[in-house]
Every structure is written in C-alpha cells, then in structure tokens.
Scaffold this active site. Sequence first.
Site, PDB file in Angstrom:
ATOM      1  N   HIS A 212       1.235   5.602   2.654  1.00 58.70           N
ATOM      2  CA  HIS A 212       0.367   5.945   3.772  1.00 58.70           C
ATOM      3  C   HIS A 212      -0.712   6.948   3.394  1.00 58.70           C
ATOM      4  O   HIS A 212      -0.645   8.113   3.733  1.00 58.70           O
ATOM      5  CB  HIS A 212       1.200   6.456   4.943  1.00 58.70           C
ATOM      6  N   THR A 213      -1.715   6.462   2.688  1.00 54.26           N
ATOM      7  CA  THR A 213      -2.888   7.280   2.370  1.00 54.26           C
ATOM      8  C   THR A 213      -3.797   7.291   3.599  1.00 54.26           C
ATOM      9  O   THR A 213      -3.988   6.263   4.242  1.00 54.26           O
ATOM     10  CB  THR A 213      -3.633   6.713   1.163  1.00 54.26           C
TER      11      THR A 213
END
Lengths: 590, 245
Positions: free
Chosen positions: A518-519
């Site tokens: 989850h960038t």
Amino acid sequence: MNYTRPKADAVIIGLGWAGSLMAEELTRAGLNVVAIERGPWEQTQTNFSPAIAADELRYGVRREILKPPRVETLTFRNDSSQKALPARDWNAFQMGYSVGGAGKHWAANAWRFNPSDFEMATRLRDRYHNMKLADGLIVQDWGVSYAELEPFYDRVEKIAGISGKAGVINGVTQSGGNPFEGSRSSEYPTPPLIRSHWNDKFHQITEKMGFHPFPIPAGTIGAPYTNPLGVNLAPCTYCGYCGFYGCGNWSKSSPNVCVIPALMDRTNFTLLTECTALYIDKAEDGKTVSGVTFRDSDGNTGFQPADIVCLSAYQLDNVRLLLLSKIGKAYDPVTGEGTLGRAYNYQTMSMGYLYYENEHMNPFISTGALSTQIDDFNGDNFDHSGLGFLGGAGIQALSDQGTPLSMTDRLPPGSKMWGSAWKKTFQKSYQNYAKIQGQGTSYSHRDSYLSLDPNYKDENGQPLLRLTFDYNQNDRLMARFIRDRIEDICKVSGATSWETEAFPDKHNSPFRAYDSSHTIGGAVMGLDPATSVLNRYQQHWDAHNLFVLGASSYPNNGGYNPTITLSALTLWTAHAIVNDYLKNPGSLVR
Amino acid sequence: MKRRSFIKAGLILAGTGTAASIFTPAGAAERKNVLNGGKIWRAKETPLPTPADPTQRLFFNEREYALVTAIFDRLIPADELSVSASQAGCVVFIDNQLAGDYGKAKWKYNQGPFENGTESQGNQSPYSPAEIYRKGLQELDTHCTRLFNKSFTELSHDMQDAYLEKMESGEFTYPTFNSEVLFGQFLANVQEGFLADPIYGGNRNMVGWRMIGFPGARYDYRDYAPLKGQKLNIEPISIIQLLKA
C-alpha cells in the site's frame, strides 16, 4: 512511426478499479471514452480457469500476472544521503499488468476509511490542541469528508458486491459489526463469509478482553448477487487463491468481473491494450492538457487527444507520469517547496505470529480477506492525549495463508529451516500457526518523497521513479504501541509460543517479507495549492481538465487497505465532472 | 458509433472535438489492440502449464546433477515423514525450471550500473538463477575439495550437514557468491520442488502436500468451511488431474 488517433471526449490512463469506474460513469453520461492500458485484456473464464488457477508456483511465487520489474521498476533508498538503487527483483509492491490492474490480483480487503483519517489536522487542532508531534511530520486534511464520500462508498460496495456486516447504519449501532465505523446509509450487499477457526478463536479472546470484534468487509462475495450494472457474481468458495491470483469463480470483486462486462456493451467506449502511456501532453494555453502520448506493442508512438484526461495508473505510476509530463512543481526536500512527489506515505505494520497445539487450523480453507478485526486501536478511535503520536491500526486475525510455499518459514522462533527437523516442525506448524496483523496508519514526512531517478531508466528509456522513504518517529511510536496491544492478546491466546514485532523497528525495505503493497500519496488532494497537487475533487490545480485518481491522492494512509476509498473518491470525482465540470469547464473550486 | 465504422475501414477522419486529427492506422494499437465496446472481445490466451518430463535432462550436466541431488537430499532427507527431495522429483523440477524463463531471470530488472547497496535495497546481483547454479555449484565443489580433498558428493551425511550449516550461516565466501546467498537459493528451490504442483516435476505423488495435509489444486471448500478445528483428511489433487478432466 507516429500517429494521432481520433479525438475523444475523455481519455483514461490505466484500467484498474479507478479507471474502470470512471469509464463506467463517463460512458453512461454519454461521453466518448478511450482507455489506454499497458497490459492485455483478460477474461475470467479464459485466463483464470479453475483448471489452472490453483497454481502457487506460477502465480504466488513466480507472480505471473504481476508487472515484472524488467518492464518498469523503481529505485529505492532510505534517506537522501544514499544512492537509490533499482528494485531488481520481486518485492512488496504488486503492480498489475493487464486490464483490471492490481484490482485483478488483490486480496480484496474492502474497507472504508475511518472518518478521522480524512481530517486529522482538524482533530489535532480541536481534540488534542496541537499536541507535540515528531518534527517534520505532515498532517493535513484531505478536503473531502467521510460524510461527503458516503454515498459513493455505498455505490462502490454495491458494484463490487462486498460481503460484510454493518456496524453503524444512519447513526444507529448494529450488533455484530464495527461500532467505530463511520455511519453508513445501508447494510453491505452480501453477508460475511463463514469465519475460519482462527477467526472464531480471536473473536472469543478479544471479546473477553472487552474489545469489539467483527468480520471485516471483503470483496469475496458472500452470496449469489447481481450488481447495479447487471453483472452476476457468484459466492466465494474459500479456495485461498486470492492475493497474486485472478479469481476463476466470478466470486472475487474485480474491475474485470464487476465493471468491465458492462463497459464492453457500450459503443462509446474504446480500449487500447498493450499501449504504455509515456506522458500527458500540455496544451498551448498553459491551463489544460491536450491528451496522452503512448507507445504501442509495435514500438510506435501514438497520440490520443481528448478534452479530459483521467490519470488512474498505480499510485507510483501516477506520480511518475506527472513528473515525466512536467505538470506541477516537483517537491524539493531541502527548501520544502513544490508539491509533486511530496507527502509520500506507506503502511505501518505490527505483527504477532502464534503457534498452538492440535488446533487443525485447516489454513487452506481461506480467502485473501478472511479476517476478524478489532478497531478499538485504529485511527482516532481511542484517546491519544499524551501518547505523542497520531493514528493506530486495525488488529486482525487474518486467515489468508494456506498455500504451502508461503508457509515454509512460519515456524516457532529458533526452528531449524531444513532437514528432518524442519519437516517435523513444518508439518506441525502448518496446522497450528496463526497470525495477528496490526495494519497501521502512515503519516507522511518532509524527508520522504518521490522523484525521478537520475541514473536508471525503464525499457522505453524513461527515468525510473525514485522512492526515498524510511519510517518516521510517529510510525515507530504508533507501531510499538500496537505491537504491545498484540502482545496483550497473545498472552491470553492460549498459544504455546509467539513472537511480536513492530516493522518500524528496522529500516523500511520493499524486500522484506510479509509487508504491505500500500504505497500512498505523492500527488495529494487538499484545500491549499501550496500543500497539494489536486483540489478536493482530485482535479489538478495547474490543469483543470486533468483528474488524478488513486491512492496517490491520500496525504496519509488509514489503518486499512486503500482500494475501496480510492474507488469511492473516483465516483466522487466522476460525479463532479458529469454534474458540474461538463457544463462549465474550469476549476471546480470556485 | 459512426466513429467505430470509420476506424474499421481505416479511413482518415475528423475528430469528434475541435481540431481535425490525422489518423494513420499503422501501429499495433490499430491492428490488434483496439477493443471497441459493443463488439465481442477476445482475451489473449493463457498458455497451459507444460508438464515436466522426468526422462529429459535440460540444464544440468552429470556432475551438476549429482551435486544438486546430494545437496537437496540433505535439505529434504528421506525419513518417516516422506521420501527424499530427489525421490520426490525436486532435481527434475529445478533442472526444468533452470532451462526455462525462471532460469533466465526473465522478470528481473537487469540494467546497469550494478552496485552493492544497503540491506534495504535488496539483491543487486546481475546473475540469473541459471548462472547462480552453473557458477555456484562449481565454486562450492572446488571449495569443498580444497577443504576435505573430497567432492561434496563423497562426504558422509554428517559432514554434508555440517558443511551446509556453515554455508547457511554465511561462513564461507566463494569467488562470486557469499555461501549464505547460495544456500538460500538451494533451499528456496528444493522447497518449491517439494511443494509446488506435481505438473512441474517435483512433489511426486503429492508427497509434500500429503506430509502437511494440504489438499492441492482444489477450488471449492464450501462443504468443509463449517467443519472447524477438525482433521479433514482431504485427498489432494493436482493440476495434472484437472487438465485431464
């Protein structure tokens, strides 16, 4: 050879969740839409047939449906004093490489963010009276509230057939759901899946401790269901091949299953597959963009002109394409000026690994999002006075792991990793291993940012994106706090042995196992052009016909998976385009 | 709608908006990759997995084959829980893998310059798995011969285990590889061979799956999901059976 295609009303870059939902809205409004996708088109029945889908080596280990680093990767360093080097091999970030994007291989954790996540700067001011925080921490509101997004969350959940149990409907707490969630306008469209044995145990343990366990919302369908676009979805079969895999059962929510079948019927929709967007072209007026330049699979360069450009690639690619297009001002960490690439943030994990005796966990009966969670320590659900940090984590019993190669090292501390001793320990732990995951918030920091790499290029000769990131003090304090709460649960869990850890106790690395994909951030939305790239409608401050969709818009991450929030934000933006922008093109902030 | 028939005919046409655009249907995008709404879309084929043939040797020479067999059989030895790695087909498995895309590291980013980075920056090695095995086995055996005057294959099981333990803890440095890296490569691959679908040559008779009670390529557990905390004894199946069905 260069060529120019016929002009479209709107062009969409990337056909994942954001791109396909935007295409659905705009084509339904009558616009002529062209989508550009760098991978091929794939169909559930053909490409993820159950005869071949249950293949851990091919999909889980060799990651066959992900974008290979060879095609495009990023360079990484922990701080500005280091030289960034390319991520050469598979790593924590899992980008899609076909129609459906990452929405095809996601594990399908289908969360709304907590209302506090959208307005933490306001909370800091009002609830904590400017509590002292780590130096350099970036805390700012999104400019859109949970209440404004609610109707769009509701719509996305219905399109995706999300399974779950509501905790609060129209302000009234419901039994069995999450009492801390933002108020909902309706129940989930399909019921929660059957809990795993580990889910049940965790439920009992945490309830006894006075917490509030509930089944998490999941894009794995709870019952036969027809969505508002007329697409039929099937119930989940608990096969356990979710994250990294396409679903062959029509039972995992994906753009391919939930949206694209409806788009395929619309004659005002065109899709260019195997075409890579190179950059967005600026128009001569200096206030708009004119279309998208792409490279097709023959190596030719094409131009797709359009009145509206929607950029909906993966978060990292959104920021990179804006940098390559020179639209907006790149962030300079020394002066603090510029907004593009600023406010990158990630996910802050804390974990517990538990080992029981004679439990028959049957881990192969699972889904990517078969979790029971407590939200008592998530977001701003608890009082942070005197803690010195903001945020928190959802703490969950996660039954997402049953394929054997993913579990060969899930052994009690100090176990031998090979030989007869390994075989014995592995045989036992396979049925007795359990995992508690603290999936935490992340706040951005002035030292973490995205920029173009000066040394390394992709296969088209364009600079790779450079990620400069390490956990900040807020992350460390929050993760240790959550780790200690996990430790509390482990102590009364009845497990024979366990280990807990806070990931920020080590440097961040995309090559670490069991981390997050989850960038977040880098082209964020907000109320002030000095600290955001986009306005509250995800419309670019510097080019009013450019809309940027995806987790790149989030100035901070919640303690949740980001997909449903970016999907709801897409519909919020689509609504503004259709109802307002088309009638009166220009800035939507008036 | 009109526009689509124009595209099909490959004509030059004016854009739907303001400026006229010149449309030359030249690139791949125009020949095969334009999918128009309202028509039947055809997905690209996903090739079926090719079953490994245990009678064919594709990558290793005799010496390498013997060496890999000896190493793998210490990593997964025969005992009361299962047959050995080589008996389970793990050497056939890796021989096939190294001859294919995996061996060539087709997924990896391989543009220079190559530099050693921090631990956070991951593996920066330019070598593919095929190159790691070809060079690594040679270097390991040379090292072993220098140390004991014997090839690894000639050592007793106890000596082999002791050598592998030192490899694992990174005690040896070969000319190209740190022993820890090479050990990690062998361990990852032997476990893949033991626990991946038998279609790839290893996990013969699903021996790895039977050891832990994994039912294999099954796609529907709805009948079993309510049976919690119970031993289920589900007979495993392989993709080989699914493709034949």
